[in-house]
Structure formats: C-alpha cells, structure tokens
Design an enzyme around this catalytic site. Structure first.
Site, short mmCIF file in Angstrom:
data_model
loop_
_atom_site.label_atom_id
_atom_site.label_comp_id
_atom_site.label_asym_id
_atom_site.label_seq_id
_atom_site.Cartn_x
_atom_site.Cartn_y
_atom_site.Cartn_z
N GLY A 149 2.86 -1.00 4.23
CA GLY A 149 2.88 0.42 3.88
C GLY A 149 4.29 0.88 3.57
O GLY A 149 4.82 0.62 2.48
N GLY A 150 4.93 1.53 4.53
CA GLY A 150 6.25 2.13 4.32
C GLY A 150 7.26 1.21 3.65
O GLY A 150 7.96 1.63 2.71
N ASN A 209 0.87 -1.18 0.00
CA ASN A 209 0.00 0.00 0.00
C ASN A 209 0.90 1.23 0.00
O ASN A 209 1.45 1.59 1.03
CB ASN A 209 -0.89 -0.03 1.25
CG ASN A 209 -1.70 1.25 1.44
OD1 ASN A 209 -1.80 2.06 0.52
ND2 ASN A 209 -2.26 1.43 2.62
N TRP A 210 1.04 1.83 -1.18
CA TRP A 210 1.98 2.96 -1.31
C TRP A 210 1.45 4.23 -0.65
O TRP A 210 2.19 5.18 -0.47
CB TRP A 210 2.24 3.25 -2.77
CG TRP A 210 3.05 2.22 -3.51
CD1 TRP A 210 3.34 0.95 -3.11
CD2 TRP A 210 3.67 2.41 -4.78
NE1 TRP A 210 4.11 0.32 -4.07
CE2 TRP A 210 4.32 1.20 -5.12
CE3 TRP A 210 3.73 3.46 -5.69
CZ2 TRP A 210 5.03 1.03 -6.30
CZ3 TRP A 210 4.43 3.30 -6.88
CH2 TRP A 210 5.07 2.10 -7.17
N LYS A 211 0.16 4.26 -0.35
CA LYS A 211 -0.49 5.49 0.15
C LYS A 211 -0.21 6.63 -0.85
O LYS A 211 -0.06 6.35 -2.03
CB LYS A 211 0.00 5.80 1.56
CG LYS A 211 -0.10 4.57 2.47
CD LYS A 211 0.02 4.85 3.91
CE LYS A 211 -0.11 3.52 4.66
NZ LYS A 211 -0.18 3.69 6.09
N SER A 230 3.48 -1.71 10.42
CA SER A 230 4.92 -1.76 10.68
C SER A 230 5.55 -3.13 10.40
O SER A 230 6.43 -3.57 11.13
CB SER A 230 5.22 -1.30 12.11
OG SER A 230 4.82 0.05 12.28
N GLY A 263 2.43 2.69 10.55
CA GLY A 263 3.38 3.78 10.34
C GLY A 263 4.11 4.23 11.60
O GLY A 263 4.76 5.27 11.61
N HIS A 270 -9.43 1.13 4.65
CA HIS A 270 -8.17 1.35 5.40
C HIS A 270 -8.45 2.34 6.54
O HIS A 270 -9.28 3.23 6.41
CB HIS A 270 -7.11 1.90 4.44
CG HIS A 270 -5.76 1.98 5.07
ND1 HIS A 270 -5.39 3.04 5.88
CD2 HIS A 270 -4.71 1.13 5.04
CE1 HIS A 270 -4.16 2.81 6.30
NE2 HIS A 270 -3.72 1.67 5.81
N GLU A 318 -5.27 -4.57 10.79
CA GLU A 318 -4.28 -3.52 10.96
C GLU A 318 -4.59 -2.73 12.22
O GLU A 318 -5.41 -1.79 12.17
CB GLU A 318 -4.29 -2.57 9.76
CG GLU A 318 -3.94 -3.23 8.45
CD GLU A 318 -3.35 -2.23 7.46
OE1 GLU A 318 -2.24 -2.48 6.98
OE2 GLU A 318 -3.98 -1.20 7.18
N GLU A 352 -6.97 4.86 7.51
CA GLU A 352 -6.86 6.28 7.12
C GLU A 352 -8.13 6.74 6.41
O GLU A 352 -8.54 7.90 6.55
CB GLU A 352 -5.60 6.49 6.26
CG GLU A 352 -4.34 6.42 7.12
CD GLU A 352 -3.12 5.85 6.42
OE1 GLU A 352 -3.06 5.84 5.18
OE2 GLU A 352 -2.21 5.38 7.15
P1 PGA Z 1 2.89 0.56 7.57
O1 PGA Z 1 1.41 0.75 6.95
O2 PGA Z 1 3.42 -0.74 7.05
O3 PGA Z 1 3.68 1.75 7.07
O4 PGA Z 1 2.74 0.54 9.04
C1 PGA Z 1 0.54 -0.31 6.79
C2 PGA Z 1 -0.75 0.17 6.16
O5 PGA Z 1 -1.21 1.28 6.51
O6 PGA Z 1 -1.37 -0.53 5.34
#
Ligand code: PGA
Length: 256
Positions: A237-238, A11-13, A216, A177, A99, A171, A101
């Site tokens: 994510g990251g 997930n590149w956001k 994470s 993050g 998600h 999640e 967010e």
């Molecule tokens: P993260 O994000 O790996 O940067 O914690 C995961 C996500 O939001 O899908």
C-alpha cells in the site's frame, strides 16, 4: 529458490493525480531499464480513472496494471461499477478482490468476494484475493477460523479454468497502514495455513498458487518476509506510492 515466481503488487488506494503519477511512472520506467525484473511479476493498481494513464506509461515495461476492485456482474444497470470485461478491454491484467477496506467499509461479504473472483477469472483477468483477520479476531484466537472461512468461499476457483491466474494476499487487518507488520514467523504460519486450506480443494494447485503478504511492507522488512517458504511476494500500500521504496521492495522479492 522457490518454484513459484514472486509477485509484487502496488495498491495505490485512493491516492494519486495525473502529475504525481507521471513522476512515479517515469521513475519506475527508468529504474527498470537498468534492472532486469524478469525474475518477478510486478503489478501496479492505481484508481480507475488513472488506469489508462498507467497502461500508456507502463505497457512496454513488463509492469502489469490492475484495478483495485471489480464488479461481480458482467454488465448492466450497476451505477458506479466497473466490470472485469472493461478492465480486460483496457489492457488490465489483474484486479484486487476483497481487500479488507472493501469488506469493512463497503460491506463486501465472502459471497460477493467469491462472485467477483469467478467473474474476473471468466473474463480473463487475474485476481489478487485478499484475506486476513482483524486485531480483535487475532486476540480472541480466531485467526485460523476467519482465514478458513474467507479461503473456503473462493477456493473452488483453484479447481476451475483460469486457476493459474489466482493469487491470494494475506493481509492481517491490524497491519494495514499501521506501520506494524506481522513478524516473519507469524506471517509464514498464516500463509502455510492458507496453503493447507486451499489444498483441501486441490493440493497441486495449492502448491502452485502465489500467496502474497500485505500490511506495512517496507524495504526494511521485505526481504525477511519474502524469504519465508510460503510467502511469494507482497501487496504493497503506502510504500507503493514512493518509487524508490516500491523498487527496493521489488528488488527484495527478486533476491529472496
Ligand atoms: P500498507 O497497505 O502497505 O499501506 O499497509 C497494504 C494494503 O492495504 O494492501
């Protein structure tokens, strides 16, 4: 070895640009030419404007492409929205839905998440539906109540057409993050709870549904998490923006 095929989704956001993406795609392609990834499913979810670029670079690699969001409606006067039909038309096979967010920053309710899930499945897209408790909810002992509510909202999708295209991502919001992932046991406990909850809808489908852990995930903790009995891969994510990290996480999923 688990009977469920592991899935790792990046997930590149809201990150990336044409040049940086090209670099990432080139590295993924050349690594995959050297490693067999047929034991796992890999999905990359860049922002909407780069979906075409991702498909052009990855369509012959076995890596699938997905959107990070999808509209609840099929079409019409919904400025700024992207429909499941459009994603399918472009060659996307997946969409992330609900998600945290989207839920916290853009007000997506359980009902909206359920509507998006049903629309995407009806249009032939697979869904990665996200659930997870906040830190406050965990500290107040509400984790299971929150997960039950979030899961119940879309669980009917497991009994309908396209149910094999439903993937759930656990999640915990406090792990996204932050560099602080859930422990293996804590994550396993939540995944088991989610699977048991889905079993109330359809026990056979619940055993088959893939439940990803997200929050994470790094190459260093991936193998421990993915080895747990109810963890079937990850939503990354990251670390999905760093080709070597993402590849090592994919390798961990293949080895778990
Ligand atoms: P993260 O994000 O790996 O940067 O914690 C995961 C996500 O939001 O899908």
């Amino acid at each position: 070895m688990k009977s469920r095929k592991p899935l790792v989704a990046g997930n590149w956001k809201m990150n990336g640009d044409v040049v940086a993406n090209e670099h990432l795609f080139t590295t993924l392609r050349s690594a995959l030419e050297r490693t067999s990834t047929s034991r796992i499913d890999i999905v990359v979810c860049p922002p909407f404007p780069y979906l075409g670029q991702a498909i052009a670079w990855l369509s012959d690699t076995g890596i699938a492409v997905g959107g990070q969001n999808v509209a609840a409606a099929d079409q019409g006067a919904f400025t700024g929205e992207v429909s499941a039909g459009m994603l399918a038309d472009l060659g996307c096979r997946w969409a992330i839905v609900g998600h945290s967010e989207r839920r916290t920053l853009f007000g997506e309710t359980d009902e909206v998440v359920a509507a998006k899930t049903h629309t995407a499945l009806a249009q032939g897209i697979g869904v990665i539906v996200c659930v997870g408790e906040s830190l406050e909810e965990r500290e107040r002992g509400l984790t299971e109540a929150v997960l039950a509510r979030q899961v119940d909202a879309f669980a009917a999708a497991l009994a309908g057409p396209g149910r094999e295209r439903v993937v759930v991502a656990y999640e915990p919001v406090w792990a996204i993050g932050t560099g602080r992932s859930a422990s293996n046991d804590m994550a396993q406990q939540a995944h088991r709870f989610i699977r048991d909850r889905l079993a109330l809808q359809d026990s056979e489908a619940a055993e088959q549904v893939r439940i990803l852990y997200g929050g994470s995930v790094k190459p260093s903790n991936a193998i421990g998490l993915f080895s747990m009995p109810d963890i079937d891969g990850g939503l990354i994510g990251g670390a999905s923006l760093v080709a070597d990290d993402f590849l090592n996480i994919c390798r961990a999923a293949a080895a778990a």
